[in-house]
Design an enzyme around this catalytic site. Structure first.
Site, PDB file in Angstrom:
ATOM      1  N   ASP A   1       4.604  -2.431  -1.701  1.00 43.94           N
ATOM      2  CA  ASP A   1       3.291  -3.046  -1.514  1.00 43.94           C
ATOM      3  C   ASP A   1       3.218  -4.206  -2.494  1.00 43.94           C
ATOM      4  OD1 ASP A   1       0.609  -3.538  -0.844  1.00 43.94           O
ATOM      5  OD2 ASP A   1      -0.092  -2.282  -2.502  1.00 43.94           O
TER       6      ASP A   1
ATOM      7  N   GLU B   1       4.852  -4.324   3.020  1.00 44.94           N
ATOM      8  CA  GLU B   1       3.555  -4.641   3.633  1.00 44.94           C
ATOM      9  C   GLU B   1       3.365  -6.149   3.694  1.00 44.94           C
ATOM     10  OE1 GLU B   1      -1.100  -4.089   2.419  1.00 44.94           O
ATOM     11  OE2 GLU B   1       0.159  -2.284   2.379  1.00 44.94           O
TER      12      GLU B   1
ATOM     13  N   ASP C   1      -1.854   1.306  -5.312  1.00 48.63           N
ATOM     14  CA  ASP C   1      -0.752   0.401  -4.983  1.00 48.63           C
ATOM     15  C   ASP C   1       0.517   1.204  -4.673  1.00 48.63           C
ATOM     16  OD1 ASP C   1      -1.935  -2.367  -5.690  1.00 48.63           O
ATOM     17  OD2 ASP C   1      -2.340  -1.176  -7.480  1.00 48.63           O
TER      18      ASP C   1
END
Length: 226
Positions: free
Chosen positions: A52, A112, A185
Site C-alpha cells: 500500500d 494498490e 496501512d
C-alpha cells in the site's frame, strides 16, 4: 540486521527464477500472462507481497499459499515521516522494499493503485512512491499486478465502499489472527495481497471457477456479510 544490497542481485539466481523470464502488463500494470504462474503442488509454497504505497507511510504484507490456502507471513510499515525531502523518502521506499523482497523471496507483488483526488501535488507524490515501489520489484525480478482501492475492498468484503476498519475486520476473520495492533496501512497491504490471491486463484492448479453466487457462497461462507 541490515541486508547488504550487493546480495540483492542473488535473487535472480534462485531456483524459482524460471518464473521470471518475462513480465507482461496491461495498460494498468495487470499481469495477463497466466503461463507465468507455476502449477501449485502440495509441497510448493508460493509467496505474494502486498504493498500500500504512501508518501509518509508505506504498508507491506507477505502471505504464503501452501496447499491452496493463504497464510500470513509478515506485515508492517515503512515510516518515512521524519525524512525531510521527497528524494530521501523515495530512496527509503526502494531500499526497504528490496530488503523485504530479499528476505521473503516473494514470487509476485500486488500493489494498490493511487486513487484520484483533487489535490494534484499529493497525487504526483503518491504516484512517485508507487513508481519507486514497482521499480524495486521489477529490478528484483518480481512480477507485479496493480489493483484499484475499490477492487480490493470489493474482493475482500464484497463492498467496494467498505471502510478500512471493515476491511481489517474481514482480514482478521480470514487469517484467524488479531490485527488490532497493526496500522491501517499494513492491513491495506494485506488486503491487496489477498485480493490478488482471490483474483488469481483459478490459475493455481486445483483452482476453481464459479458459475454463480450460490456456488461461490457455498465454498466461501466466511466472506458473506451478515
Amino acid at each position: 540486521m541490515k541486508v547488504s544490497y550487493k546480495s540483492v542481485s542473488e535473487i535472480k539466481k534462485r531456483k524459482s527464477n524460471k518464473y521470471f523470464k518475462k513480465i507482461c502488463f496491461t495498460d494498468a500494470f495487470t499481469l495477463t500472462c497466466s503461463k507465468m504462474w507455476p502449477k501449485m503442488k502440495d509441497d510448493h509454497r508460493y509467496r505474494l507481497l502486498g504493498v500500500d504505497p504512501g508518501t509518509n507511510v508505506l504498508g507491506f504484507a507477505v502471505i504464503e499459499i501452501a496447499r491452496k490456502d493463504p497464510e500470513l507471513v509478515d506485515m508492517g510499515v515503512v515510516n518515512m515521516s521524519k525524512l525531510r525531502t521527497q528524494q530521501l523518502k523515495l530512496k527509503k521506499i526502494f531500499e526497504r522494499l528490496q530488503e523485504i523482497i530479499y528476505q521473503y523471496q516473494p514470487d509476485h507483488m500486488a500493489i494498490e493503485a493511487p486513487f484520484f483526488g483533487k489535490n494534484v501535488q499529493s497525487m504526483l507524490k503518491l504516484g512517485r512512491a508507487q513508481g519507486v515501489a514497482i521499480a524495486a520489484a521489477m529490478t528484483s525480478g518480481v512480477l507485479i499486478t496493480e489493483y484499484s482501492p475499490k477492487k480490493i475492498k470489493l474482493s475482500i468484503t464484497g463492498n467496494g465502499n467498505a471502510s478500512k476498519e471493515q476491511v481489517a475486520a474481514m482480514l482478521e476473520n480470514t487469517f484467524k489472527v488479531s490485527l488490532r495492533e497493526q496500522s491501517l496501512d499494513a492491513t491495506d497491504a494485506l488486503a491487496t495481497a489477498l485480493c490478488h490471491f482471490y483474483q488469481s486463484r483459478s490459475l493455481f492448479a486445483g483452482g476453481k471457477r464459479y458459475g454463480g453466487w450460490d456456488s461461490f457462497i457455498a465454498d466461501n461462507p466466511n466472506r458473506v456479510k451478515k
